[in-house]
Motif scaffolding. Structure first.
Motif, PDB file in Angstrom:
ATOM      1  N   ASP B 100      -3.047  -2.534  -8.846  1.00 56.06           N
ATOM      2  CA  ASP B 100      -1.916  -1.924  -8.631  1.00 56.06           C
ATOM      3  C   ASP B 100      -1.758  -2.192  -7.009  1.00 56.06           C
ATOM      4  N   GLU B 102      -0.309  -4.737  -5.414  1.00 52.52           N
ATOM      5  CA  GLU B 102       0.761  -5.367  -5.074  1.00 52.52           C
ATOM      6  C   GLU B 102       2.027  -4.372  -5.024  1.00 52.52           C
ATOM      7  N   LYS B 103       1.893  -3.228  -5.642  1.00 50.52           N
ATOM      8  CA  LYS B 103       2.717  -2.062  -5.728  1.00 50.52           C
ATOM      9  C   LYS B 103       2.559  -1.030  -4.456  1.00 50.52           C
ATOM     10  N   LYS B 159       4.901   2.816   1.834  1.00 51.06           N
ATOM     11  CA  LYS B 159       4.453   3.883   0.982  1.00 51.06           C
ATOM     12  C   LYS B 159       3.701   5.230   1.864  1.00 51.06           C
TER      13      LYS B 159
END
Lengths: 127, 288
Positions: B100, B102-103, B159
């Motif tokens: 994950d 790349e997220k 994020k």
């Protein structure tokens, strides 16, 4: 024991003498210069030395550049401390008066020797 | 008689206070920590703390923004990216261990692993992935490890940090508490705690250096420091993990640093990162 200490001192002075001989053409001038440095001036050197007192890291002091400002500027010391001894105690271990202080305990943690602290006190007392 | 009453009253006060103290868990700590900085720097929005000293000094900020126009970490980030996708001898890659990435995943590190009963940092996970695939682990704290980790951070930009301390797990709480103690304990010959500089004195100067608020320090790590760049050579010289920074801070107060990924530093990273929960990741950040 005492004899050994004397011997070492002699050796050190000899080395110092040799060192100054190597550095200057006139040893008499060099010796004169060393004598001329008063206790207050020696204290100032220790106070300003980054590896020793490094007082400028936190305090503004006349004659010092780029001071920090974590601690108060060192001015009017005779008004702020009732005696030289009280000032010395503060430098020796500031956590005694305030356990949360950021000031390093220069004596208790042997950051400076007793002799160095004496000299720093002489200098700071003049401010 | 009177003094006895006083003592009794004091004891009752202690008894009343003690359960309150015991109840102050990570959530209460975080709330108090954040509020302290918001009060100390009125007008600085919460997210701004992710920019470290540049949130609180306009002159330095202008200089920094100029630096960010041609980021000095770009070349190194490309090397980190290449390392991330490079095939191991067995045909797999780091990318397979972090599907994950790349997220964005950096915001979840370090995390509590209930099975292993320890805190896992991103750098530890990267090297464990290499080992599990028969590759030699990277050297800790800088170089390729910091560059790969910085690349993962870069993919996670924006994020919000979301470190979880499970409050019903006494082992997790013990790691958190150990980190908190480390943060507030004075250490070294110069007798400084992390908090002495970064809680009590952010915005003030040690000599010419402006002290950063502890809130938001972790968001931009691994960071790219000009100081590290000057000490080394090559495109990776400037990179360092948060634990490289801990090592430097400990040395500066003349304390013996702990080993990278030691229980002590992982505990500290756990507490330190938790305190910045909710702030956006902006790694790698350029710092002096």
């Amino acid at each position: 024991m005492r004899k050994a200490a004397t011997l070492i001192t002699t050796a050190v002075s000899a080395a110092t003498l040799l060192g100054s001989l190597a550095l200057t053409s006139d040893p008499a001038v060099a010796a004169e210069k060393k004598k001329a440095l008063s206790v207050v001036e020696q204290g100032k050197q220790i106070a300003f030395n980054r590896k020793k007192g490094n007082c400028l890291a936190c305090h503004q002091i006349a004659g010092g550049t780029l001071p920090g400002n974590i601690g108060p500027p060192l001015v009017a010391m005779k008004q702020r401390f009732p005696s030289k001894q009280a000032l010395r105690e503060q430098i020796w271990d500031a956590t005694k008066r305030n356990p949360n202080t950021s000031m390093p305990p220069f004596g208790r943690h042997k950051i400076l020797t007793e002799d160095e602290i004496d000299k720093v006190v002489e200098f700071i007392w003049t401010l | 008689m009177k003094s006895k009453t006083l003592i009794l009253a004091a004891a009752a006060g202690l008894a009343a206070g003690a359960p309150l103290l015991a109840q102050a868990g990570p959530k209460e700590d975080l709330k108090a920590f954040r509020e302290y900085y918001m009060k100390r720097f009125p007008g600085v929005p919460l997210d701004e703390f992710a920019n470290g000293v540049y949130a609180i000094d306009a002159g330095m900020r202008a200089e920094w923004e100029q630096m960010e126009e041609f980021p000095p970490y770009e070349l190194g980030l490309d090397i980190g990216k290449a390392e991330f996708y490079k095939k191991f001898k067995n045909g797999k890659s780091l990318a397979d261990c972090f599907p994950d990435a790349e997220k964005g995943i950096k915001q979840n590190y370090p995390y509590w692993d209930p099975k292993r009963k320890e805190v896992i940092t991103l750098e530890l996970a990267i090297n464990e992935c290499r080992k599990a695939n028969g590759e030699k682990p990277y050297k800790w704290k800088k170089g390729k490890l910091a560059a790969v980790s910085a690349y993962i951070g870069y993919l996670s930009r924006g994020k919000r940090i979301n470190v979880v301390v499970p409050e019903d797990d006494p082992d997790a709480l013990a790691w958190y508490e150990r980190g908190k103690r480390f943060f507030y304990a004075k250490r070294g010959q110069l007798n400084f705690s992390c908090a002495d500089c970064h809680v009590a004195n952010p915005g003030r100067r040690i000599r010419a250096n402006l002290l950063s608020p502890a809130l938001g320090q972790v968001t931009h790590f691994p960071a790219y420091r000009k100081k590290w760049e000057a000490k080394g050579s090559g495109a990776l010289a400037g990179f360092g993990t948060i634990q490289r920074r801990y090592t430097g801070c400990n040395k500066q107060v003349r304390a013996k640093p702990f080993k990278a990924q030691s229980v002590e530093y992982r505990s500290l990273e756990y507490f330190h990162t938790y305190m910045s929960n909710g702030l956006p990741i902006n790694a790698p950040g350029v710092r002096m």
